[in-house]
Design an enzyme around this catalytic site. Structure first.
Site: not given
Ligand SMILES: Cc1cc2nc3c(=O)[nH]c(=O)nc-3n(C[C@H](O)[C@H](O)[C@H](O)COP(=O)(O)O)c2cc1C
Length: 342
Positions: A14-15, A67, A97, A221-222, A245
């Site tokens: 979720p982003m 979410q 978050c 995740n991460g 991302r």
């Molecule tokens: C622009 C953006 C918005 C995000 N919004 C949310 C969100 O709404 N809810 C959430 O649980 N995590 C949010 N995240 C975190 C991502 O879900 C994820 O946990 C985090 O980016 C790490 O994963 P990655 O390294 O694969 O990007 C957001 C991340 C980004 C970059």
């Protein structure tokens, strides 16, 4: 034919501002099986009726999970009912978050400090999902799952202590699937962006949680940047991998081969050109009801990442996207340019 593994084996995170319905429709053209998540939707806003449009989705986006953000069990239960009525089959609680906006409402990662409250929230959501789902689908079988997305801890917490206690609590609340963003959130002093980059990743801790809680479905995740890394983590025993991302910015590397490399499909990968063709009727429908081209094409900028002409694709699509009157011809022109460069 072998059964397809469950969708949670690979998911797009979720982003906020990114994984809106247009983005998910695009991602679905690239992978049939990957689980997609909405942006976080604030439970209070849903219950008040203000954010209902955030739940709109095209049935072809399924499997898609919603979410929720919140920390008030009654409100989360009411929001869950609304989500189930809108056709979502998974409702996820955000406990990861770190943004200020989210902290002020007392939800997101700050809830890592209050597992008892998280437990109450999840129990209320589960009950709501069951009752509502039973109403929708009849006797006892709901198929609606409540899940949670968390961090390994916040601030000065010791992850090796906090995370197992947290998982034990959510398991006792009847939750079977947890997504763990494998780094802490520092609630003071770091921006949300820094909180996705600076606290170190700890994959071994998440792997050890799978060994300690074999009955929990644990999704990591991460910082996962390739399907090769995703496959390694799956081979080490994790049940699923969530990518944020990298999936958004380089969907050609993550989503186009995902059905084959993660879900065992023997269908050839779609090409980015075929994805553009699949998006055309969807974009046409959106334009016909007065929507702007850029609302959809902003998610398509990374489609040709790594290919000759990718920069000019990105440039001409962004330019077109910023024009309120741009139509499909702008997309066609950008496609012609990239085809000429290949
Ligand atoms: C622009 C953006 C918005 C995000 N919004 C949310 C969100 O709404 N809810 C959430 O649980 N995590 C949010 N995240 C975190 C991502 O879900 C994820 O946990 C985090 O980016 C790490 O994963 P990655 O390294 O694969 O990007 C957001 C991340 C980004 C970059």
């Amino acid at each position: 034919m072998n059964a397809v593994p469950p969708a949670y084996r690979l998911s797009v995170a979720p982003m906020i501002d990114l994984t809106d319905r247009h983005c998910r429709y695009l991602h679905r053209q690239m992978s049939r099986h990957t689980l997609l998540y909405t942006e976080m939707v604030v439970a209070a806003a849903l219950v008040r009726g203000g954010a209902l449009r955030l739940l709109d989705h095209d049935p072809s986006e399924q499997p898609v999970a919603v979410q929720l953000g919140g920390s008030e069990p009654g409100e989360l239960a009411a929001a869950t009912r609304i989500c189930v009525d809108h056709g979502y089959r998974e409702v996820n609680l955000n406990v990861g978050c770190p943004s200020d906006r989210v902290q002020s409402g007392c939800f997101g990662a700050v809830l890592m400090r209050d597992p008892a409250l998280v437990s109450d929230c999840l129990a209320a959501m589960r009950e709501a999902a069951e009752v509502t789902g039973a109403g929708v689908r009849g006797a006892g079988v709901t198929g609606v799952e409540v899940t949670v997305k968390c961090r390994i801890g916040v601030d000065d917490q010791v992850p090796e202590e906090v995370l197992p206690a947290f998982l034990e609590t959510v398991q006792a609340a009847g939750i079977h699937r947890v997504i763990v963003h494998a780094r802490k959130a520092w609630l003071k002093g770091l921006s949300p962006k820094e909180n996705r980059e600076i606290p170190p990743l700890d994959y071994p801790l998440v792997l050890s949680m799978k060994r300690a809680f074999p009955d929990l479905t644990i999704i990591i995740n991460g910082g996962i940047g390739s399907l090769a890394t995703a496959r390694e983590l799956l081979e080490q025993g994790l049940d699923g991998v969530m990518i944020g991302r990298a999936a958004y910015h380089d969907p050609g590397e993550i989503l186009l081969p995902a059905d084959r490399l993660i879900f065992g499909s023997d269908t050839p990968d779609r090409s980015p050109e075929a994805v553009v063709a699949a998006m055309r009727p969807y974009i046409a429908r959106h334009l016909a009801i007065g929507g702007r081209l850029g609302a959809i094409t902003r998610h398509m900028l990374g489609l040709f990442a790594g290919r000759p002409g990718a920069r000019s694709w990105r440039r001409s699509l962004s330019e077109a996207g910023s024009r309120p009157d741009a139509g499909l011809e702008a997309l066609d022109r950008a496609l012609e340019e990239i085809l000429a460069a290949t």
